[in-house]
Structure formats: C-alpha cells, structure tokens
Design an enzyme around this catalytic site. Structure first.
Site: not given
Length: 891
Positions: A133, A274-275, A309-310
């Site tokens: 991303e 993070a992803m 969140h992730e």
C-alpha cells in the site's frame, strides 16, 4: 531460457484528479504468482486471467522491474508486441479471457524505499517481506495496480530452506513441502477477491507464538504472531490485544474473522505503523513488541490500538475496500473510528477522548490551517503516499463519529450491517457509505458529504444572552471556515453541537427550547446546518454558563467569550472527564495569552491556578490520570499553532512561566504527593497502577521546577529504582528537561543498559532531540555519529531527525537558520533512498508561513534551495511545491 532483460525508459509525471476517474478498462479475475526468492535477486512468474470492460490496450503498472519474458495465451511476445516504459507495460492483442504470463526480476536487498519486496535487517540474518500500500505491488510484478481491480490470489513461494525456513503469504496455506535441491515451497490461496495493495509475503528466520481462538459464529482460528528470536518473548501482550479486538468486533459490529489462520509479523524496517494485508498483517515492531522493562503505559495502549485498527480492516478495508485512493478515508477514517471506540471500551472513555482530541488539535488542526491543507477526500494528488495524513485518518474518523451520533447506536449498527452485506467483495466510495447509512435509517445524510469536500477547520462563534424577566436564554451561533489553498469560499456544513447549561453551583439546568411543551433533558445536540442560527431556551431559572461542544461532538473550534470564572466553574463541575479537561485547556490558553502578551491582566492565570490547586488538594475523588491531564497545559506546538507571527522562543518561555507558576502554587504538596504515589510502586500494568504513574510523572515534572534540588534527587532515585519504562523515562525526562546535574550520568546509563534494544534506544534519541535549546542542533548532529544511528531505518530517523524537526520548534526554528539548513540537507539525502520517509519528514516545515519574519525568511530560503537543488522524487517535490506556493503570500 531468459531473454535479455528489458529496462524501461523515463515515465511522464502527471497529476491524478478525482474528476478524471474511469473504471478500469481491464480487470484481472485470477492471479497465480510463483516467487523464486533470493536476497539479491527474486524472480516472479505471474499468470493473470484477464477480463475486458473497454476496448483499449492493456496497461499494466510496473516500476524498477526487469522484464525477462512475456507470453499471451501461450504465445511468446516480442518487443513489437508491447511497449515498456519506466511506469509500466502496454500490450496489444489481449482479449476477454486472455491469460498473460510474465517473468520479472527484482532486487530486494537494493530496495531502500521499503516499498514492494525488500530485505529487513542484515543480509546474514534478516528476512524478506513486502509493503504494497499504496502502490508497491507494481514493484513486484506488472499489474493494474489500483484498488478497484479485485482478484483472487494463488501464491507459491520457493526458497532455500536453510536461509528462509519460514514462508508466509496472505490467504490460507494449502500445500507445502521440500524440494530436491535444498529448497522448499509453500502455496497460499485466498478465497476472497482483494486489491493488489493487500498482497503480502514474508520469508526468513522467524519464531512464533500461537493461540487457538473460536469466533462468535463457531469457527476455529489459529492466531500466530511472528518475530525474530530475540523479540518473540515480547509478543504476549499483543496476542492478548488481538483476542480482545476480535471479540469486540464480533460484539460491536457482528464481524467475524474469515480464514483458518491469522498471521502477524513484526519488523523493525517499515515506513508505516502496520499493514492490514489479508491474513498476513505486517507490523512495525514499535506497535507489536512490549514488556514492562522497555514499554511505557502509553505505548501499551498504542500497541493495543494499532492491533485493533489493523484487525478491524479485515472488514472495513479488506472485505469492502475503496474504489480509488481519493476514497482512502472510506477505510481509514472508518477504521480509526472503530479503533477509538474499541480503546474507549477497553479503558477509560473520557481519557481516550482526551487523547484523541489532543492529537487532533496538535496535528490535524494545524494541517488544516497550513499550506498542505486538503479535504478528507482530496481532489488531486501527484504522490498518493502524501495523503496518509491526520486529515484523512483522524478528521475522517471524527466525520464518522458525527454520523454515528446522528443515527444513534442502533441506527449506526443497522447502517453498517447493510454496508458490509451490500458491498462485500467490492470497491466502493465514501458516497456509498454515507448513502447506505442513511438508507438503513430512512434519513438523508447527504449534507455531511460537504465535510469531505472542503479543507479547513470550521469555527463556531457563540454568543449567549439571558433575559431574567422572561427566564429566557438565547444562544446565537454562526459558523465560518477560513479559506484554504484552492478553496477561497466555503459552504456551511452540518455541525452537531452538544450543549448543556450550568447553574452557578454547577448543576445542569433542564433544557426546553422555545415551542416545546416541556424540558425533556439536561443535555442535547443542536445541529447548526446554516451559516447562522439562534436557539431560545425557556424556563431558565438563572443566568447559566453554557457548556459547548461537549464530548467534542464535531471537529470544530468554538469561540465563546467565557469569563475566567465561568471556565473555572466548568473545570470544577463538569461531570465528564473530557469536558473538564476541555475547559481546563481553554482556561490555560487564556492564561498563556495573558503571560505572552503581557496585557496587564492576570484574571485567567489566577483562575487557572486556583481551580487546579483546589482539584489537586481534593484529588481523592478524581481519576489520577485525569488529574495529570488537567495539570498539563496545551503543548507548545498547540499554543504556537494559534499564533501568527509565531515566535517559538516566546511561546516556550510563556508556557514555561505558566508551569513554574503552577508548581509554585502547588508548593510543598508536590513532594508529599509524589512520595505517596511512589510508595509501594510495583510496576503493575493494571489501569489503576498506570493512572497513578501518570500522575506521579506529572507531579515529578512540576516538582523539579518548584524545588530543583529535591526534584532532581527524587528523579535520579526513581530512574535507578524504576520497576518499568514508564517511571524510568519520566524520571529521565525530568532530569534532562530541568538540566539537573545528574542528567548526564542517567543518559549514559540508559544508553549502556539498552544498547542492543532498537526500540528502547529510539526513546533515548528522541528525548535528546526534543530538548528545547539552541544547542540541541549540535547535539543532534553528534548523535548522528552514534553507532546505533542509521538513515536506513525509518524508526531511527523519526526518533532523531523527525523528533527534532516536528517536536522541537525552539531548536528547529533557531533564528540563525541552522536547523533549517541542516534538516533540508538531510531531506535531500533521505529522498535519494526513501522518498516516502523524506516527504513525511518535510511536513515539519508546515508552520513556516506563520513564523516571525526572520525565521520565515530562513525557512523559505531553505525550502527554495532544496527544491532548486536537483531532481527529487514526486513525493518530496509535491510537498515542497505546495508548501512554497501556499506560503507565498505570507512571506
């Protein structure tokens, strides 16, 4: 046999505009990828099944790739069949259902951008991983690298088993085994269609912890957290946080995890936090690794927040994704809102709201007022990576919060259920989300889309008038959004203003608007949808003090001519912690202005000192963490954001004078309270213990001002005896900030103790880089030569250079311009190796148009020289160009 590698020619740089969006002419329905992994060279064989929606040539994005071979429907392609440039590959002859095969080669060890496939760590012991991303997949293979191309992925990884014993990719592992030549393989299939930005792989030496989890709908899932051997023991807290996030999402949104395994990997080398890659989250180690000796209480909460969140992205971002990058807040704003709600449920909702609003005012409000201001849904960009901003994330979350408040808890859940069911497996827009929330509740929410279209922070001006004879209170409201670059005129937006009226003793009064039969509540939301509106409350028994924007019901500034006594009453009597803190911040701001402007008045300062002294003396009835926040005035960055011209030295001095006055007013009680809080400290991680440490740290910071000798002695003792990092770091900060004679010894001891711990050393670099003194520039230059410093690691760069420029305006904006010249030289150096990192750091100059004339001229010269110095990345060029263009009038 490989054909000679084809290297591309230079691309044509263009601005991307939302108005020009067109659906893709070609889609990919299925992707099969085979990786032959190596550190110096990796070969990728891709097989793309194509679907044509318009009669145009097939265009595939690609950067820094060697094209080795290409076949279309089994036919080997020659140079005459395609055109290769530095931005991608164009082919003729493809048709509906065609199968395109490509062989490409990339070079992970040489990839310093940390985008695409790269090496984390050393050649001998590091591991390979990806970050795709927003546009990293095009650095792995040629592909229509845009979020509205959703495909099903079948990925096979092949690598030397001794060097890469662990092989991971997104989706479910369906096959694995050894090969005859010392290599091994693993195959992963994802049943869910996904965009290319969610592709991920990891390969190398890693250890894991795992735990079984059963979802609310009865599916068994294996949770696996991966890290290098020396860090795996610090993953236990993260595992618990992941379980809490999964359970909360099931209960709050009805969302269950949808694969049999969920992998999370920690890396020290990562541009982002993070992803959320489907089935294989990749985390910056900063947001995954934790233990009491190296992690502060705040960091524990941040780790839990990022993990939540992730994970929440699995639905708000993965199962339903964004159509184009202009819709980035569709997934990020929505998911930040979900993250905030999760953290509020796990801890104190009031303290979480304080944290979120403080960050918004400190970072997003200045962004919205500066040269880089942009709407939550931007109209154009040159480098999409530049729009991973506080506006898109944090302001975007506040817009979702307004919608949730408008619909109520049941209505919002009804709307999100419809959103997830209707758009599962699709790439959609912000309009789709807003419209479906309204449809589910039979209400028109389209007016809220205006928030997404314009930049700037609205200002609500309020005026109150009480008619004692008629027992009526009239509240007049007007809204105005200042002009921003490209948007000189703004439209009125719907602003929900949560209000209450307090009597002289702090009791909330019944609220009855003119025309209503009776009072039904003591708090209500007034929606200001026009430029101005008047509200008349009847049967008001006494002249009230209005409590406005309770809970921060909208991301706006409210201006009301409170007296210092009225603000002190709100600080003393508001029932919610956030509202007390908000009033204390307003009162502190007024005291700051008195101190800075030397107007001769001291009413606000005296009211601020008096009410805080009362609360401190009666602290038994207040959450210690809330009291710590009440005792903390706004940061120098927030105070400076409201000044033009901005003189960092004057702001720092005035804020310091306020803190000194508060320390003096609290007096001997500081040492007594400190000793009470420190007695019996065990380093426990529960909320009560963390709250006590938060207050203890604040008291110690004030104590070194009130009684430097005693304060330094206590701080040095706490540093040596600390049971955990929170106490150790707060003590070290007190010593360094006060210039205590023990500070040098403490700094050296910390460096020696944590010499092999990268994340903990980051705190050491940051503490020194943020010392508000002109000499800090030379200190930072010396710290660059520390063996632990490297420009190759984003965490380390942020810890030293980023902290210096973003959080130390005194040193960064030094009047002689030394900070500006030093930092722009580092930006040029960074841009050559990691454009995303350089562009993010360059935003530290965001406040330059507001600086006083001498500093403003220095900043302008440094930025202009950097822009003119040579060819920069599109990322950095866009930031520099926009900052200089928007600041021209001010300069």
């Amino acid at each position: 046999m490989d054909s000679p590698a084809r290297h591309p020619t230079a691309p044509h740089d263009t601005t991307i505009r939302r108005a020009d969006y067109r659906p893709p002419a070609w889609r990919v329905t299925h992707v099969a990828l085979k990786f032959e992994l190596g550190i110096d060279a990796t070969r990728v064989h891709s097989t793309l099944t194509l679907a044509r929606d318009r009669d145009e040539p097939l265009r595939l994005d690609g950067e820094d790739l060697e094209l080795l071979a290409a076949r279309l429907d089994g036919r080997e392609l020659t140079d005459a069949d395609y055109h290769l440039d530095a931005a991608g590959l164009t082919l003729q002859g493809a048709r509906e259902g065609s199968v395109l095969e490509l062989d490409v080669r990339s070079h992970p060890a040489a990839n310093s951008q940390l985008c695409g496939l790269y090496l984390s760590g050393s050649r001998e012991h590091g591991f390979l991983l990806t970050q795709c991303e927003a546009q990293g997949f095009r650095r792995i293979t040629f592909f229509p690298d845009r979020p509205d191309v959703l495909a099903r992925y079948d990925v096979t990884l092949v690598a030397d088993q001794a060097r890469f014993p662990v092989l991971l990719a997104g989706g479910e592992e369906v096959q694995a085994g050894a090969l005859a030549d010392g290599r091994h393989f693993a195959r992963f299939v994802d049943p869910h269609p996904r965009p290319s930005y969610l592709f991920a792989l990891v390969a190398g030496h890693l250890q894991k912890i795992e735990r079984a989890y059963r979802t609310a709908d009865g599916h068994d899932v294996i949770l696996r957290l991966w890290a290098e051997a020396d860090a795996i023991d610090r993953c236990q807290y993260a595992m618990g946080a992941l379980e809490r996030a999964m359970r909360w999402d099931e209960e709050a949104y009805g969302r269950n995890y949808d694969l049999p395994v969920f992998n999370v990997v920690a890396t020290h080398d990562f541009n982002m936090g993070a992803m959320e890659n489907k089935g294989l989250n990749i985390f910056n180690s900063k947001y995954l690794l934790a233990d009491p000796d190296t992690t502060t209480d705040d960091e524990y909460r941040h780790i839990e927040a990022v993990i939540g969140h992730e994970y929440f992205h699995n639905w708000s971002g993965n199962r339903v994704t964004c159509r184009d990058w202009f819709q980035l807040s569709l997934k990020e704003g929505f998911t930040v809102f979900r993250e905030h709600a999760f953290c509020a449920a796990m801890h104190s909702a009031s303290l979480k709201r304080i944290e979120d609003v403080a960050a918004l005012r400190r970072v997003q409000f200045p962004e919205d007022a500066g040269p880089l201001a942009h709407p939550v849904r931007p109209a154009e960009y040159q480098a999409v990576d530049n729009f991973y901003t506080a506006t898109v994330y944090e302001k975007g979350a506040e817009l979702i919060r307004m919608l949730a408040g408008r619909l109520g808890a049941e209505g919002f859940r009804r709307g999100t259920d419809l959103y997830f069911s209707r758009f599962d497996g699709q790439a959609v827009t912000i309009d789709d989300l807003v419209n479906v929330l309204g449809e589910a509740n039979q209400v028109d929410l389209s007016a809220y889309l205006k928030w997404y279209a314009q930049a700037g922070t609205p200002e609500v001006r309020a005026h109150g008038a009480y008619d004692a004879a008629k027992r009526r209170y009239t509240l007049s409201l007007t809204q105005h959004t200042p002009p921003t670059a490209g948007q000189p005129r703004k439209r009125a937006v719907p602003i929900p203003l949560n209000v209450a009226l307090l009597a002289a003793d702090g009791t909330p009064l019944p609220l009855q608007l003119e025309g209503e039969a009776s009072a039904t509540c003591r708090e209500r939301v007034l929606e200001l949808g026009q430029t101005r509106r008047r509200y008349v409350f009847t049967n008001v028994a006494c002249a009230p003090t209005p409590s406005l924007l309770r809970g921060f019901s909208a991301p706006v500034r409210v201006v009301f001519d409170y007296t210092p006594a009225q603000l002190a009453l709100l600080v003393q009597h508001e029932t919610e912690g956030f509202d007390r803190w908000n009033a204390a911040q307003q009162l502190a701001l007024r005291a700051f202005e008195e101190t800075l402007d030397k107007t001769g008045g001291h009413a606000a300062t005296e009211a601020w000192l008096e009410v805080l002294a009362r609360l401190f003396a009666a602290r038994a009835g207040i959450d210690p963490a809330l009291l710590a926040d009440l005792l903390t005035p706004p940061s120098a960055l927030e105070l400076g954001a409201g000044r033009a011209p901005f003189d960092p030295d004057a702001v720092h001095a005035a804020r310091g004078a306020l803190e000194a006055a508060l320390a003096t007013r609290l007096g001997a009680g500081l040492a007594r309270v400190y000793r009470e809080l420190n007695a019996g400290e065990t380093g426990a991680l529960d909320a009560d213990a963390a709250a006590r440490r938060r207050l203890k740290g604040r008291v110690l910071a004030l104590l070194v001002r009130q009684d430097p000798a005693t304060g330094a002695q206590l701080a040095f003792a706490q540093f040596g005896d600390a049971c955990g990092m929170t106490d150790r770091l707060s003590a070290l900060a007190a010593l360094v900030r006060s210039g205590a004679p023990q500070s040098g010894v403490a700094i050296k001891r910390y460096r020696e103790r944590f010499k092999d711990d990268a994340l903990t050393l980051d705190k050491w670099f940051t503490l020194q880089a943020t010392q508000p003194d002109y000499a800090t520039l030379e200190a930072v230059q010396m710290l660059e030569s520390d063996p632990a410093f490297t420009l190759a690691n984003p965490n380390r760069v942020h810890a030293l250079l980023g902290a210096f420029a973003r959080a130390n305006p005194v040193a960064f904006h030094r009047p002689d311009g030394g900070g500006h010249r030093y930092f722009t030289a580092k930006l040029a150096e960074l841009d050559a190796r990691n454009p995303q990192l350089a562009a993010r750091l360059a935003k530290a100059f965001e406040d330059w148009p507001r600086l006083e004339p001498l500093r403003r001229a220095s900043a302008r010269a440094a930025l202009s020289q950097l822009l003119a110095a040579g060819q920069h990345s599109p990322d950095l060029t866009e930031i520099l160009t926009r900052m200089l263009a928007a600041g021209g009038a001010a300069a």
